[in-house]
Write a protein that holds these residues in place. Structure first.
Motif, PDB file in Angstrom:
ATOM      1  N   GLY A 105       5.668   4.212  -1.389  1.00 35.92           N
ATOM      2  CA  GLY A 105       5.773   5.255  -0.381  1.00 35.92           C
ATOM      3  C   GLY A 105       5.724   4.720   1.035  1.00 35.92           C
ATOM      4  N   TRP A 106       6.307   5.495   1.960  1.00 40.19           N
ATOM      5  CA  TRP A 106       6.323   5.130   3.368  1.00 40.19           C
ATOM      6  C   TRP A 106       6.305   6.393   4.211  1.00 40.19           C
ATOM      7  N   GLY A 107       6.110   6.199   5.516  1.00 37.93           N
ATOM      8  CA  GLY A 107       6.158   7.305   6.460  1.00 37.93           C
ATOM      9  C   GLY A 107       6.206   6.781   7.880  1.00 37.93           C
ATOM     10  N   PHE A 108       6.627   7.661   8.793  1.00 39.20           N
ATOM     11  CA  PHE A 108       6.717   7.310  10.210  1.00 39.20           C
ATOM     12  C   PHE A 108       6.180   8.461  11.043  1.00 39.20           C
ATOM     13  N   SER A 109       5.676   8.142  12.230  1.00 39.43           N
ATOM     14  CA  SER A 109       5.261   9.194  13.160  1.00 39.43           C
ATOM     15  C   SER A 109       6.458  10.098  13.443  1.00 39.43           C
ATOM     16  N   ASN A 110       6.197  11.349  13.705  1.00 40.03           N
ATOM     17  CA  ASN A 110       7.180  12.416  13.937  1.00 40.03           C
ATOM     18  C   ASN A 110       7.906  12.847  12.668  1.00 40.03           C
TER      19      ASN A 110
END
Length: 143
Positions: A105-110
């Motif tokens: 899994g991954w993610g980014f701000s906004n």
């Protein structure tokens, strides 16, 4: 004596104006699919290699199914972006399959929409001017 006092006062005022604020970012990461491994967050300031580099500050916490809260302290005012990953097997790498598709899994701000490749700086960057709370949704391709 008057000159000494004026110089001292001017110096103190200059120090106060140039002092950078130290802020706290509270990041709530949701959508974590299991408690394997850890969640690693990298704070980037634009000069670091976003999103692949380590960033200027990195914090990791044990993964928990659902949501975890991560706190980054001592962040000066400025423009930043966050990249995070769920390192499920705790090998300190973002694992990919033979075709280059993420296995973790991954993610980014906004929370930019997942696309072919990582988020850009313009999609993920945000301004810090005081303490902030951010919410980032974890994304998995093999969910």
């Amino acid at each position: 004596m008057k000159l000494l006092m004026t110089t001292l006062l001017a110096s103190l005022m200059w120090l106060g104006l140039t002092e950078k604020a130290e802020n706290t970012l509270t990041i709530k990461v949701s959508g974590i699919k299991n408690k394997n491994g850890y969640i690693s967050v990298a704070l980037h300031d634009g000069s670091s290699d976003f999103p692949n580099g380590e960033g200027i500050k990195t914090v990791s916490v044990d993964a928990e199914r659902g949501t975890v809260e991560i706190i980054i302290e001592g962040v000066p005012d400025g423009e930043y972006a966050i990249a995070l990953m769920h390192d499920e097997n705790a090998n300190d790498e973002f694992d990919m399959d033979a075709n280059g598709m993420p296995l973790e899994g991954w993610g980014f701000s906004n929370n930019p929409e997942p696309a072919m490749g990582p988020a850009s700086w313009s999609e993920a960057s945000f301004d810090v001017e005081g303490d902030q709370e951010l919410a980032i949704d974890m994304v998995y391709l093999n969910y």
